[in-house]
Scaffold this motif. Structure first.
Motif, PDB file in Angstrom:
ATOM      1  N   CYS A   1       0.726  -1.286  -0.070  1.00 38.82           N
ATOM      2  CA  CYS A   1       0.099  -0.171   0.194  1.00 38.82           C
ATOM      3  C   CYS A   1       0.813   1.101   0.013  1.00 38.82           C
ATOM      4  CB  CYS A   1      -0.805   0.173   1.317  1.00 38.82           C
ATOM      5  SG  CYS A   1      -2.151  -1.146   1.408  1.00 38.82           S
ATOM      6  N   ILE A   2       1.723   1.182   0.811  1.00 30.63           N
ATOM      7  CA  ILE A   2       2.833   2.450   0.823  1.00 30.63           C
ATOM      8  C   ILE A   2       3.435   2.584  -0.632  1.00 30.63           C
ATOM      9  CG2 ILE A   2       5.092   3.069   1.873  1.00 30.63           C
ATOM     10  CD1 ILE A   2       4.182   1.814   4.226  1.00 30.63           C
ATOM     11  N   ALA A   3       3.939   1.530  -1.225  1.00 33.78           N
ATOM     12  CA  ALA A   3       4.484   1.901  -2.703  1.00 33.78           C
ATOM     13  C   ALA A   3       3.388   2.126  -3.765  1.00 33.78           C
ATOM     14  CB  ALA A   3       5.357   0.618  -3.011  1.00 33.78           C
ATOM     15  N   ALA A   4       2.493   1.411  -3.659  1.00 28.63           N
ATOM     16  CA  ALA A   4       1.335   1.448  -4.822  1.00 28.63           C
ATOM     17  C   ALA A   4       0.409   2.606  -4.699  1.00 28.63           C
ATOM     18  CB  ALA A   4       0.551   0.364  -4.914  1.00 28.63           C
ATOM     19  N   TYR A   5       0.238   3.308  -3.533  1.00 33.33           N
ATOM     20  CA  TYR A   5      -0.570   4.401  -3.438  1.00 33.33           C
ATOM     21  C   TYR A   5       0.117   5.595  -3.047  1.00 33.33           C
ATOM     22  CZ  TYR A   5      -4.060   0.696  -4.250  1.00 33.33           C
ATOM     23  OH  TYR A   5      -4.838  -0.200  -4.784  1.00 33.33           O
ATOM     24  N   ARG A   6       1.258   5.704  -2.853  1.00 35.00           N
ATOM     25  CA  ARG A   6       2.197   6.798  -2.675  1.00 35.00           C
ATOM     26  C   ARG A   6       1.577   8.041  -3.349  1.00 35.00           C
ATOM     27  NH1 ARG A   6       5.380   4.064  -5.884  1.00 35.00           N
ATOM     28  NH2 ARG A   6       6.650   5.542  -7.328  1.00 35.00           N
ATOM     29  N   LYS A   7       2.017   9.115  -2.932  1.00 28.13           N
ATOM     30  CA  LYS A   7       1.653  10.503  -3.571  1.00 28.13           C
ATOM     31  C   LYS A   7       2.811  10.701  -4.598  1.00 28.13           C
ATOM     32  CE  LYS A   7       0.643  15.478  -3.077  1.00 28.13           C
ATOM     33  NZ  LYS A   7      -0.324  15.300  -4.131  1.00 28.13           N
ATOM     34  N   ARG A   8       2.442  10.955  -5.780  1.00 35.38           N
ATOM     35  CA  ARG A   8       3.205  11.319  -6.929  1.00 35.38           C
ATOM     36  C   ARG A   8       3.429  12.905  -7.339  1.00 35.38           C
ATOM     37  NH1 ARG A   8       1.030   6.583  -7.060  1.00 35.38           N
ATOM     38  NH2 ARG A   8       2.282   4.775  -7.568  1.00 35.38           N
TER      39      ARG A   8
END
Length: 306
Positions: free
Chosen positions: A80-87
């Motif tokens: 979740c941290i990697a896939a839904y991090r803010k870009r």
């Protein structure tokens, strides 16, 4: 526009998880006997009793299950941290989900299933360990007292009585019996014949005690006015340490004893030694305390008055 989770991140996470699993599997295959039994007390040349293997398997299996749950939980958190991090180019809030019924059912049902599985194996093994339906070969009554032990060998009509160890911290390796850690020549010794089913009858004279032989991986409470019983078959000759596992007063730390698992011939010889020493019959449950240590408070008071 909503940001799309990059496939590279997912691939990297799955790749790292696979590598971690392979390393864990390889490490478990190369682990020492101490690691394989979950760092529980034990020996490389065999199980101490007929129950230690069962207890070890339950302990290790519980830790494996807990580790599996932890790995899955940590993996989902990292994903979740990697896939839904803010870009950088994403300035919109993510979709707000108020509820998700399938997910809620899953994290309710899965923990219940886990508890039921753990309960099943625990109940199965504990029922086996606490089963006293077999006909015992030897019957021994153990009496806990402040702060030592009495042993009644009921089948042979002899007894042994002990005194608590006053100077626990002053014991050295020279005081150990057969080099076994935690033992001392100043302590009472409980003799058990190897390969024979022993039924223990546990009683207390004064307060609650607990009969514990760490190498046996089992302990049982001793409660005044109530008799607890359990059966065990020692399968490995040797000398082991025993102690009280219930805080029972000022000198609880000195409530220790030795355990010697010996051949039938040596066991019979010890019974004859007790009989020759006049220690025949049985010790009762009358309240008594033997050889209390000197009252140092009075000595300190006299010293202060000077």
């Amino acid at each position: 526009m909503h940001s799309k989770p990059p496939t590279r991140s997912r691939r990297a996470i799955w790749r790292a998880s696979a590598i971690a699993g392979a390393v864990a599997l390889l490490a478990s295959g190369c682990a020492s006997d101490s690691v394989k039994r979950g760092y529980l007390p034990g020996f490389d040349d065999g199980e101490v009793t007929n129950h230690t293997g069962t207890i070890t398997h339950l302990w290790v299996g519980s830790w494996i299950a807990a580790l599996f749950v932890g790995v899955v939980t940590w993996g989902l958190m990292l994903w979740c941290i990697a896939a839904y991090r803010k870009r950088r180019d994403d300035h919109q809030l993510p979709v707000q989900t108020r509820y998700h019924l399938p997910l809620e059912l899953m994290y309710t049902a899965v923990p219940i299933l886990m508890v039921l599985v753990l309960f099943y194996y625990t109940d199965r093994d504990m029922s086996q360990i606490q089963d006293t339906s077999a006909e015992p070969d030897v019957n021994i009554q153990v009496i806990g007292k402040q702060w030592s032990w009495d042993f009644n060998y009921l089948d042979d009509g002899v007894y042994d009585s002990g005194q608590h160890l006053i100077d626990v911290g002053g014991q050295t390796e020279e005081d150990e019996v057969d080099g076994a850690p935690g033992t001392s020549a100043a302590l009472p010794t409980l003799y058990l014949p190897v390969g024979q089913t022993v039924q223990f009858q546990l009683d207390a004279r004064d307060v609650i005690h607990s009969f514990w032989i760490p190498a046996f991986l089992y302990k049982e409470d001793m409660i005044p006015g109530r008799t607890n019983t359990f059966q065990v078959t020692p399968t490995r000759e040797g000398t082991y340490a025993g102690k009280c596992a219930e805080l029972c007063g000022e000198f609880h730390s000195g409530m220790l004893f030795n355990v010697k698992v010996v051949s039938q011939e040596e066991y019979d010889a010890h019974m004859e030694d007790l009989r020759a020493a006049g220690q025949t019959g049985e010790l009762g449950l009358d309240l008594n305390r033997h050889q209390d240590p000197p009252a140092t408070d009075d000595l300190n008071l006299e010293e202060n008055e000077r």
